[in-house]
Write a protein that holds these residues in place. Structure first.
Motif, PDB file in Angstrom:
ATOM      1  N   MET A   1     -95.185 -98.027 -15.352  1.00 45.59           N
ATOM      2  CA  MET A   1     -95.153 -96.588 -15.534  1.00 45.59           C
ATOM      3  C   MET A   1     -94.567 -96.209 -16.893  1.00 45.59           C
ATOM      4  O   MET A   1     -95.002 -95.274 -17.512  1.00 45.59           O
ATOM      5  CB  MET A   1     -94.343 -95.971 -14.380  1.00 45.59           C
ATOM      6  N   TRP A   2     -93.595 -96.946 -17.342  1.00 45.35           N
ATOM      7  CA  TRP A   2     -92.934 -96.574 -18.588  1.00 45.35           C
ATOM      8  C   TRP A   2     -93.744 -96.962 -19.819  1.00 45.35           C
ATOM      9  O   TRP A   2     -93.580 -96.349 -20.875  1.00 45.35           O
ATOM     10  CB  TRP A   2     -91.542 -97.197 -18.653  1.00 45.35           C
ATOM     11  N   LEU A   3     -94.628 -97.957 -19.711  1.00 42.42           N
ATOM     12  CA  LEU A   3     -95.387 -98.418 -20.872  1.00 42.42           C
ATOM     13  C   LEU A   3     -96.379 -97.366 -21.385  1.00 42.42           C
ATOM     14  O   LEU A   3     -96.414 -97.117 -22.607  1.00 42.42           O
ATOM     15  CB  LEU A   3     -96.096 -99.733 -20.540  1.00 42.42           C
ATOM     16  N   PRO A   4     -97.150 -96.688 -20.537  1.00 44.32           N
ATOM     17  CA  PRO A   4     -98.025 -95.627 -21.067  1.00 44.32           C
ATOM     18  C   PRO A   4     -97.245 -94.465 -21.686  1.00 44.32           C
ATOM     19  O   PRO A   4     -97.658 -93.908 -22.701  1.00 44.32           O
ATOM     20  CB  PRO A   4     -98.814 -95.159 -19.844  1.00 44.32           C
ATOM     21  N   VAL A   5     -96.111 -94.125 -21.096  1.00 43.02           N
ATOM     22  CA  VAL A   5     -95.294 -93.036 -21.645  1.00 43.02           C
ATOM     23  C   VAL A   5     -94.735 -93.439 -23.007  1.00 43.02           C
ATOM     24  O   VAL A   5     -94.735 -92.644 -23.954  1.00 43.02           O
ATOM     25  CB  VAL A   5     -94.161 -92.657 -20.661  1.00 43.02           C
ATOM     26  N   LEU A   6     -94.283 -94.679 -23.114  1.00 47.66           N
ATOM     27  CA  LEU A   6     -93.785 -95.183 -24.396  1.00 47.66           C
ATOM     28  C   LEU A   6     -94.890 -95.183 -25.451  1.00 47.66           C
ATOM     29  O   LEU A   6     -94.662 -94.785 -26.601  1.00 47.66           O
ATOM     30  CB  LEU A   6     -93.215 -96.591 -24.218  1.00 47.66           C
ATOM     31  N   GLY A   7     -96.093 -95.606 -25.065  1.00 51.74           N
ATOM     32  CA  GLY A   7     -97.225 -95.584 -25.993  1.00 51.74           C
ATOM     33  C   GLY A   7     -97.585 -94.181 -26.430  1.00 51.74           C
ATOM     34  O   GLY A   7     -97.902 -93.941 -27.603  1.00 51.74           O
ATOM     35  N   LEU A   8     -97.530 -93.222 -25.501  1.00 53.32           N
ATOM     36  CA  LEU A   8     -97.816 -91.826 -25.833  1.00 53.32           C
ATOM     37  C   LEU A   8     -96.789 -91.278 -26.817  1.00 53.32           C
ATOM     38  O   LEU A   8     -97.150 -90.650 -27.822  1.00 53.32           O
ATOM     39  CB  LEU A   8     -97.851 -90.976 -24.567  1.00 53.32           C
ATOM     40  N   VAL A   9     -95.503 -91.518 -26.551  1.00 50.70           N
ATOM     41  CA  VAL A   9     -94.441 -91.041 -27.448  1.00 50.70           C
ATOM     42  C   VAL A   9     -94.580 -91.699 -28.817  1.00 50.70           C
ATOM     43  O   VAL A   9     -94.479 -91.034 -29.859  1.00 50.70           O
ATOM     44  CB  VAL A   9     -93.053 -91.307 -26.828  1.00 50.70           C
ATOM     45  N   PHE A  10     -94.837 -92.993 -28.838  1.00 50.89           N
ATOM     46  CA  PHE A  10     -95.011 -93.725 -30.093  1.00 50.89           C
ATOM     47  C   PHE A  10     -96.195 -93.172 -30.890  1.00 50.89           C
ATOM     48  O   PHE A  10     -96.102 -92.960 -32.103  1.00 50.89           O
ATOM     49  CB  PHE A  10     -95.205 -95.214 -29.788  1.00 50.89           C
ATOM     50  N   GLY A  11     -97.302 -92.896 -30.218  1.00 52.73           N
ATOM     51  CA  GLY A  11     -98.480 -92.345 -30.892  1.00 52.73           C
ATOM     52  C   GLY A  11     -98.238 -90.949 -31.442  1.00 52.73           C
ATOM     53  O   GLY A  11     -98.682 -90.622 -32.547  1.00 52.73           O
ATOM     54  N   ILE A  12     -97.533 -90.122 -30.708  1.00 55.81           N
ATOM     55  CA  ILE A  12     -97.226 -88.761 -31.184  1.00 55.81           C
ATOM     56  C   ILE A  12     -96.312 -88.809 -32.398  1.00 55.81           C
ATOM     57  O   ILE A  12     -96.533 -88.088 -33.380  1.00 55.81           O
ATOM     58  CB  ILE A  12     -96.609 -87.931 -30.036  1.00 55.81           C
ATOM     59  N   VAL A  13     -95.295 -89.673 -32.357  1.00 55.84           N
ATOM     60  CA  VAL A  13     -94.376 -89.793 -33.496  1.00 55.84           C
ATOM     61  C   VAL A  13     -95.119 -90.278 -34.734  1.00 55.84           C
ATOM     62  O   VAL A  13     -94.963 -89.722 -35.834  1.00 55.84           O
ATOM     63  CB  VAL A  13     -93.196 -90.733 -33.147  1.00 55.84           C
ATOM     64  N   ILE A  14     -95.955 -91.295 -34.591  1.00 61.86           N
ATOM     65  CA  ILE A  14     -96.727 -91.799 -35.738  1.00 61.86           C
ATOM     66  C   ILE A  14     -97.679 -90.722 -36.253  1.00 61.86           C
ATOM     67  O   ILE A  14     -97.844 -90.553 -37.458  1.00 61.86           O
ATOM     68  CB  ILE A  14     -97.490 -93.085 -35.354  1.00 61.86           C
ATOM     69  N   GLY A  15     -98.294 -89.972 -35.337  1.00 62.78           N
ATOM     70  CA  GLY A  15     -99.204 -88.904 -35.747  1.00 62.78           C
ATOM     71  C   GLY A  15     -98.525 -87.828 -36.566  1.00 62.78           C
ATOM     72  O   GLY A  15     -99.113 -87.281 -37.512  1.00 62.78           O
ATOM     73  N   PHE A  16     -97.296 -87.502 -36.221  1.00 60.88           N
ATOM     74  CA  PHE A  16     -96.577 -86.488 -36.985  1.00 60.88           C
ATOM     75  C   PHE A  16     -96.039 -87.020 -38.307  1.00 60.88           C
ATOM     76  O   PHE A  16     -95.895 -86.267 -39.273  1.00 60.88           O
ATOM     77  CB  PHE A  16     -95.424 -85.900 -36.167  1.00 60.88           C
ATOM     78  N   LEU A  17     -95.717 -88.314 -38.373  1.00 59.66           N
ATOM     79  CA  LEU A  17     -95.157 -88.881 -39.593  1.00 59.66           C
ATOM     80  C   LEU A  17     -96.212 -89.182 -40.656  1.00 59.66           C
ATOM     81  O   LEU A  17     -95.918 -89.107 -41.847  1.00 59.66           O
ATOM     82  CB  LEU A  17     -94.363 -90.147 -39.273  1.00 59.66           C
ATOM     83  N   LEU A  18     -97.410 -89.554 -40.250  1.00 57.42           N
ATOM     84  CA  LEU A  18     -98.461 -89.884 -41.210  1.00 57.42           C
ATOM     85  C   LEU A  18     -99.239 -88.633 -41.590  1.00 57.42           C
ATOM     86  O   LEU A  18     -99.555 -87.802 -40.739  1.00 57.42           O
ATOM     87  CB  LEU A  18     -99.419 -90.917 -40.627  1.00 57.42           C
ATOM     88  N   ASP A  19     -99.546 -88.504 -42.852  1.00 58.55           N
ATOM     89  CA  ASP A  19    -100.343 -87.374 -43.326  1.00 58.55           C
ATOM     90  C   ASP A  19    -101.785 -87.863 -43.508  1.00 58.55           C
ATOM     91  O   ASP A  19    -102.254 -88.104 -44.618  1.00 58.55           O
ATOM     92  CB  ASP A  19     -99.782 -86.828 -44.641  1.00 58.55           C
ATOM     93  N   TRP A  20    -102.480 -88.037 -42.396  1.00 61.64           N
ATOM     94  CA  TRP A  20    -103.829 -88.575 -42.408  1.00 61.64           C
ATOM     95  C   TRP A  20    -104.786 -87.492 -41.960  1.00 61.64           C
ATOM     96  O   TRP A  20    -104.564 -86.839 -40.942  1.00 61.64           O
ATOM     97  CB  TRP A  20    -103.904 -89.779 -41.478  1.00 61.64           C
TER      98      TRP A  20
END
Length: 115
Positions: A1-20
């Motif tokens: 259960m925690w792995l998809p949530v961790l992946g979602l949080v990780f993806g959102i953080v990377i999305g906000f940090l990268l200017d792509w």
């Protein structure tokens, strides 16, 4: 259960940090592929709640639907026809249908727990 949530949080953080940025000519392909992916994800949630989830069906549906929708948009652009609109309507209807069923299942479980 925690792995998809961790992946979602990780993806959102990377999305906000990268200017792509997605180039304008690829935006229709990406949007329809995203909609197809969301449809498959909500279909997977629905099947999980109905206790009929199969990871092979989910993964094959995810990749097939996403690639098919993007391919349909590409062929439509090649022919000069807005075929991606048909995919948007089809996946949009399925997405809202899956959300309605998910809502009903959750409400039924919530109401049955209170009784």
């Amino acid at each position: 259960m925690w792995l998809p949530v961790l992946g979602l949080v990780f993806g959102i953080v990377i999305g906000f940090l990268l200017d792509w940025r997605v180039p304008q000519e690829y935006s229709s392909y990406l949007s329809i592929a995203l909609l197809a992916g969301l449809d498959t994800i909500f279909g997977g949630i629905r099947s999980y709640l109905e206790r009929t989830f199969n990871v092979r069906i989910f993964m094959s549906g995810f990749f097939f639907n996403t690639l098919f929708a993007a391919g349909l948009a590409f062929i439509g652009a090649f022919l000069g026809i807005d075929l991606y609109l048909a995919a948007i309507v089809a996946f949009g209807v399925r997405l809202f249908n899956n959300l309605a069923v998910i809502r009903r299942i959750i409400l039924y479980k919530w109401i049955s727990q209170k009784e």
